[in-house]
Design a protein around this motif. Structure first.
Motif, mmCIF file in Angstrom:
data_model
loop_
_atom_site.group_PDB
_atom_site.id
_atom_site.type_symbol
_atom_site.label_atom_id
_atom_site.label_comp_id
_atom_site.label_asym_id
_atom_site.label_seq_id
_atom_site.Cartn_x
_atom_site.Cartn_y
_atom_site.Cartn_z
ATOM 1 N N PRO A 16 91.873 39.313 102.879
ATOM 2 C CA PRO A 16 90.903 38.548 101.775
ATOM 3 C C PRO A 16 91.114 36.915 101.514
ATOM 4 O O PRO A 16 92.005 36.494 101.925
ATOM 5 C CB PRO A 16 91.239 39.335 100.278
ATOM 6 C CG PRO A 16 92.699 39.595 100.553
ATOM 7 C CD PRO A 16 92.867 40.193 102.087
ATOM 8 N N ASP A 17 90.146 36.558 101.000
ATOM 9 C CA ASP A 17 90.436 35.076 100.795
ATOM 10 C C ASP A 17 91.381 34.720 99.642
ATOM 11 O O ASP A 17 91.988 33.449 99.667
ATOM 12 C CB ASP A 17 88.972 34.308 100.467
ATOM 13 C CG ASP A 17 87.960 34.222 101.656
ATOM 14 O OD1 ASP A 17 88.387 33.458 102.469
ATOM 15 O OD2 ASP A 17 87.120 35.067 101.752
ATOM 16 N N TYR A 18 91.652 35.627 98.782
ATOM 17 C CA TYR A 18 92.564 35.508 97.938
ATOM 18 C C TYR A 18 93.130 36.847 97.123
ATOM 19 O O TYR A 18 92.382 37.889 97.614
ATOM 20 C CB TYR A 18 92.299 34.618 96.678
ATOM 21 C CG TYR A 18 91.205 35.113 95.797
ATOM 22 C CD1 TYR A 18 91.407 36.166 94.940
ATOM 23 C CD2 TYR A 18 89.867 34.856 95.961
ATOM 24 C CE1 TYR A 18 90.502 37.018 94.121
ATOM 25 C CE2 TYR A 18 88.782 35.428 95.322
ATOM 26 C CZ TYR A 18 88.984 36.498 94.535
ATOM 27 O OH TYR A 18 88.198 36.998 93.562
ATOM 28 N N ILE A 19 94.118 36.890 96.702
ATOM 29 C CA ILE A 19 94.525 38.063 95.827
ATOM 30 C C ILE A 19 94.742 37.819 94.445
ATOM 31 O O ILE A 19 95.537 36.651 94.216
ATOM 32 C CB ILE A 19 95.613 39.045 96.448
ATOM 33 C CG1 ILE A 19 95.808 40.340 95.820
ATOM 34 C CG2 ILE A 19 96.799 38.006 96.470
ATOM 35 C CD1 ILE A 19 96.577 41.312 96.812
ATOM 36 N N PHE A 20 94.239 38.928 93.378
ATOM 37 C CA PHE A 20 94.410 38.446 91.989
ATOM 38 C C PHE A 20 95.500 39.528 91.455
ATOM 39 O O PHE A 20 95.123 40.636 91.659
ATOM 40 C CB PHE A 20 92.996 38.428 91.519
ATOM 41 C CG PHE A 20 93.013 38.608 90.074
ATOM 42 C CD1 PHE A 20 93.405 37.570 89.437
ATOM 43 C CD2 PHE A 20 92.420 39.730 89.202
ATOM 44 C CE1 PHE A 20 93.327 37.523 87.910
ATOM 45 C CE2 PHE A 20 92.500 39.626 87.784
ATOM 46 C CZ PHE A 20 92.856 38.477 87.281
ATOM 47 N N PHE A 21 96.435 38.879 90.777
ATOM 48 C CA PHE A 21 97.366 39.941 90.024
ATOM 49 C C PHE A 21 96.916 39.624 88.622
ATOM 50 O O PHE A 21 97.078 38.776 87.964
ATOM 51 C CB PHE A 21 98.779 39.400 90.319
ATOM 52 C CG PHE A 21 99.163 39.449 91.692
ATOM 53 C CD1 PHE A 21 99.178 40.778 92.287
ATOM 54 C CD2 PHE A 21 99.476 38.472 92.493
ATOM 55 C CE1 PHE A 21 99.485 40.954 93.670
ATOM 56 C CE2 PHE A 21 100.123 38.593 93.850
ATOM 57 C CZ PHE A 21 100.067 39.827 94.364
ATOM 58 N N GLY A 22 96.147 40.760 87.916
ATOM 59 C CA GLY A 22 96.048 40.620 86.526
ATOM 60 C C GLY A 22 95.044 41.718 86.352
ATOM 61 O O GLY A 22 94.293 42.528 87.086
ATOM 62 N N ARG A 23 94.306 41.806 85.232
ATOM 63 C CA ARG A 23 93.267 42.948 84.904
ATOM 64 C C ARG A 23 92.330 42.051 83.968
ATOM 65 O O ARG A 23 92.899 41.412 83.018
ATOM 66 C CB ARG A 23 94.071 44.192 84.193
ATOM 67 C CG ARG A 23 94.656 45.109 85.048
ATOM 68 C CD ARG A 23 95.321 46.292 84.316
ATOM 69 N NE ARG A 23 94.112 46.911 83.810
ATOM 70 C CZ ARG A 23 94.216 48.106 83.233
ATOM 71 N NH1 ARG A 23 95.624 48.580 82.553
ATOM 72 N NH2 ARG A 23 93.345 49.051 83.135
ATOM 73 N N PHE A 24 91.119 42.342 84.033
ATOM 74 C CA PHE A 24 90.108 41.762 83.323
ATOM 75 C C PHE A 24 90.224 42.164 81.896
ATOM 76 O O PHE A 24 90.226 43.310 81.677
ATOM 77 C CB PHE A 24 88.799 41.979 83.869
ATOM 78 C CG PHE A 24 88.442 41.596 85.231
ATOM 79 C CD1 PHE A 24 89.087 40.255 85.589
ATOM 80 C CD2 PHE A 24 87.653 42.207 86.240
ATOM 81 C CE1 PHE A 24 88.706 39.981 87.107
ATOM 82 C CE2 PHE A 24 87.363 41.942 87.324
ATOM 83 C CZ PHE A 24 88.028 40.771 87.961
ATOM 84 N N GLY A 25 90.171 41.156 80.903
ATOM 85 C CA GLY A 25 90.411 41.618 79.610
ATOM 86 C C GLY A 25 91.705 42.034 78.945
ATOM 87 O O GLY A 25 91.673 42.453 77.863
ATOM 88 N N TYR A 26 92.698 41.914 79.742
ATOM 89 C CA TYR A 26 94.142 42.349 79.264
ATOM 90 C C TYR A 26 95.039 41.148 78.975
ATOM 91 O O TYR A 26 96.095 41.409 78.997
ATOM 92 C CB TYR A 26 94.868 43.284 80.322
ATOM 93 C CG TYR A 26 93.967 44.544 80.197
ATOM 94 C CD1 TYR A 26 95.033 45.871 79.799
ATOM 95 C CD2 TYR A 26 93.142 45.186 80.832
ATOM 96 C CE1 TYR A 26 94.481 47.023 79.475
ATOM 97 C CE2 TYR A 26 92.576 46.106 80.674
ATOM 98 C CZ TYR A 26 93.221 47.412 80.075
ATOM 99 O OH TYR A 26 92.826 48.552 80.060
ATOM 100 N N ASP A 27 94.130 39.957 78.820
ATOM 101 C CA ASP A 27 95.282 38.810 78.359
ATOM 102 C C ASP A 27 95.173 38.699 76.898
ATOM 103 O O ASP A 27 94.740 37.651 76.404
ATOM 104 C CB ASP A 27 94.583 37.633 79.215
ATOM 105 C CG ASP A 27 93.128 37.436 78.851
ATOM 106 O OD1 ASP A 27 92.523 38.309 78.672
ATOM 107 O OD2 ASP A 27 92.750 36.110 78.683
#
Length: 219
Positions: A129-140
Motif C-alpha cells: 500500500p502507499d501507507y499504513i495507518f496505526f490507530g482507529r477512527f474516533g478512538y483519540d
C-alpha cells in the motif's frame, strides 16, 4: 495556501470526526487549513449511508484539493471515484487491499489500516500500500497517543520503507510523541476539531511543535 516545499519531517494528516454536517465541517476544515501545513485529510463514513457520505465527502474533497491537500476516502471505492478523491483507505482485509491496489494505483493512492500487531502490519505491507495507518477512527479520546500505536509506528518507521501514519491523542502536544517515533505522518482529529478548539490555532501549534521536536528525514 502558498506554494512552499513541504517540511522534511513528520506531517499532519487530519481525520474528519463523526457527526459533522457538510457545510459545518467544510467551514472548520478551511479554518484548519489556514493554520499551516497539512498533508492530507481522511474521511471515514461512520455508518452514513451512501448518499449521505457522498454529500458529506464531495465539498470536503473540493476544499482539500483547492488547498493542495490530498483527500482520502475510507472504505468506499465508489464514493472515492464519484467525488474525485486522491486516495482510498481500507481496513484489515489483505485480499480487498490487493484488489484495490491492482485497480486504482497509481491513479489513486491506496492506504491500509486495522493492524494491531507486527504480523498483521507486515501482512498488509506485503500488498505494498502507499501507507499504513496505526490507530482507529474516533478512538483519540485520551490526551496521549495509544502506546501500541506508538510502538508499532516506531518499529515500522525503522524497519519498513512504506510510510506510516500514527494516531495522536486528544491533546495537541501529543504530536511530539508521534513525531519522535520517526513516523512520516501524525493523524489528528479531536485535537483539531474537538469542542471549543480553534482549528487554525491547533494546526499552527501542531506544526510549531513538529518543527521544534520532530527529527528531519534524510533527503
Amino acid at each position: 495556501m502558498t506554494e512552499m516545499l513541504p517540511p522534511n519531517r513528520c506531517r499532519i494528516v487530519l481525520i474528519a470526526p463523526e457527526g459533522e454536517t457538510p457545510a459545518g465541517f467544510v467551514k472548520r476544515f478551511r479554518e484548519a487549513i489556514a493554520g499551516g501545513d497539512i498533508a492530507s485529510i481522511l474521511l471515514p463514513a461512520y455508518g452514513m449511508d451512501e448518499a449521505a457520505f457522498q454529500a458529506f465527502a464531495k465539498p470536503v474533497v473540493a476544499a482539500a484539493q483547492e488547498a493542495g491537500i490530498a483527500a482520502v476516502i475510507a472504505g468506499d471505492t465508489r464514493i472515492a471515484g464519484r467525488v474525485g478523491a486522491d486516495g482510498l483507505h481500507l481496513e484489515g482485509d489483505r485480499s480487498a487491499l490487493e484488489e484495490a491496489i491492482s485497480h486504482y494505483q497509481p491513479k489513486m493512492m491506496v492506504g491500509a489500516g486495522g493492524a494491531k500487531t507486527r504480523d498483521e502490519a507486515l501482512e498488509l505491507g506485503e500488498a505494498r500500500p502507499d501507507y499504513i495507518f496505526f490507530g482507529r477512527f474516533g478512538y483519540d479520546t485520551k490526551p496521549e497517543p495509544h502506546h501500541r500505536n506508538l510502538t508499532l509506528g516506531e518499529w515500522w518507521a525503522e524497519m519498513v520503507e512504506i510510510p506510516c501514519i500514527v494516531m495522536a491523542g486528544s491533546d495537541i502536544a501529543s504530536v511530539e510523541a508521534v513525531g519522535r517515533t520517526g513516523a512520516e505522518f501524525v493523524a489528528l482529529s479531536s485535537a483539531i476539531f474537538g469542542e471549543g478548539i480553534d482549528p487554525k490555532e491547533a494546526v499552527a501549534r501542531a506544526n510549531a511543535i513538529l518543527d521544534e521536536t520532530a527529527p528531519r528525514f534524510e533527503e
